[in-house]
Scaffold this active site. Structure first.
Site, PDB file in Angstrom:
ATOM      1  CB  CYS A   1      -0.970  -0.053   1.170  1.00 16.24           C
ATOM      2  SG  CYS A   1      -2.404   1.040   1.000  1.00 16.24           S
TER       3      CYS A   1
ATOM      4  CG  HIS B   1      -3.757  -3.898   3.789  1.00 15.88           C
ATOM      5  ND1 HIS B   1      -2.600  -3.335   4.285  1.00 15.88           N
ATOM      6  CD2 HIS B   1      -4.343  -2.928   3.030  1.00 15.88           C
ATOM      7  CE1 HIS B   1      -2.491  -2.084   3.860  1.00 15.88           C
ATOM      8  NE2 HIS B   1      -3.539  -1.809   3.095  1.00 15.88           N
TER       9      HIS B   1
END
Length: 240
Positions: free
Chosen positions: A94, A192
């Site tokens: 990310c 994630h």
């Protein structure tokens, strides 16, 4: 590897949303199952330098302020860049993806130079990408990836990198069904989960790069067997 595997967790005080530091636990456990010792080196933002001698590096996600702070730390102490130059594997997630790229723009419209370890530029989108993702990895032996995304950035890859995967469900990078980026042994993703807990084949590939040799198969614990069943169900729901 006679001295064991040194795992570097970079800046968890800045980058570590959605349990990204759990990826360290996955690597430690998968090494332990094979009888390979490991040592985790946690590098905080206050550390005097980023070591260049570790065998695999992990960066998690973070918001704009944390991301730009992390960029300052990694720029002034180039241990990560030196490790990449000798082929050491890196996983950036990310915000970690964005700062490992060539350039990223934060939500306030300010452009920031990235580390340039992957060929990728990121700009904010009008709406966040939130939800479960499935994607087919381009890396040999990794197969389908699953994870959870929550990001505003839209990342476009240049000629110097390839996508980690092609999205079958979700947003990913937001361009050309690409998810993540790969350049050499630097692997980036928006997923994630933590990603390595949900995708053990990717964890093992990073470890193979770290030790420089194929890994022995491990006996599959009950929790991994259950994960394999769930992945099969997900694949059945998303056949493309």
């Amino acid at each position: 590897m006679s001295g064991g595997v040194r795992i570097a967790l970079l800046l968890p005080d800045l980058l570590g949303t959605y349990g990204d530091r759990g990826n360290v636990l996955v690597l430690e456990q998968r090494l332990a199952w094979r009888g390979i010792p490991s040592e985790t080196v946690t590098v905080l933002a206050s550390a005097p330098e980023v070591p260049e001698s570790c065998d695999v590096y992990l960066l998690g996600g973070g918001e704009d302020v944390a991301q730009t702070a992390a960029m300052r730390v990694l720029s002034r102490s180039p241990g990560l860049q030196r490790a990449v130059a000798r082929g050491v594997p890196v996983l950036g997630i990310c915000g970690g993806l964005q700062l490992l790229g060539t350039e990223f723009t934060t939500g306030d419209g300010v452009r920031h130079e990235g580390l340039g370890l992957v060929d990728a530029t990121t700009e904010p989108a009008p709406e966040r990408a939130i939800g479960e993702v499935t994607a087919n990895s381009v890396l040999a032996g990794v197969g389908m990836l699953t994870g959870f995304e929550n990001h505003l950035g839209r990342t476009r890859l240049g000629a110097g990198s390839v996508p980690l995967a092609r999205v079958t469900r979700g947003t990913g990078n937001g361009h050309d069904r690409a998810e993540g980026a790969v350049r050499g042994h630097v692997v980036c993703t928006y997923l994630h989960g933590p990603i390595l807990a949900r995708n053990p084949a990717l964890a093992d590939l990073l470890l193979e790069w770290a030790v420089g040799a194929p890994l022995q198969p491990i006996a599959e614990p009950e929790e991994l067997a259950a994960l394999r069943v769930e992945r099969t169900r997900v694949r059945a729901r998303n056949p493309k």
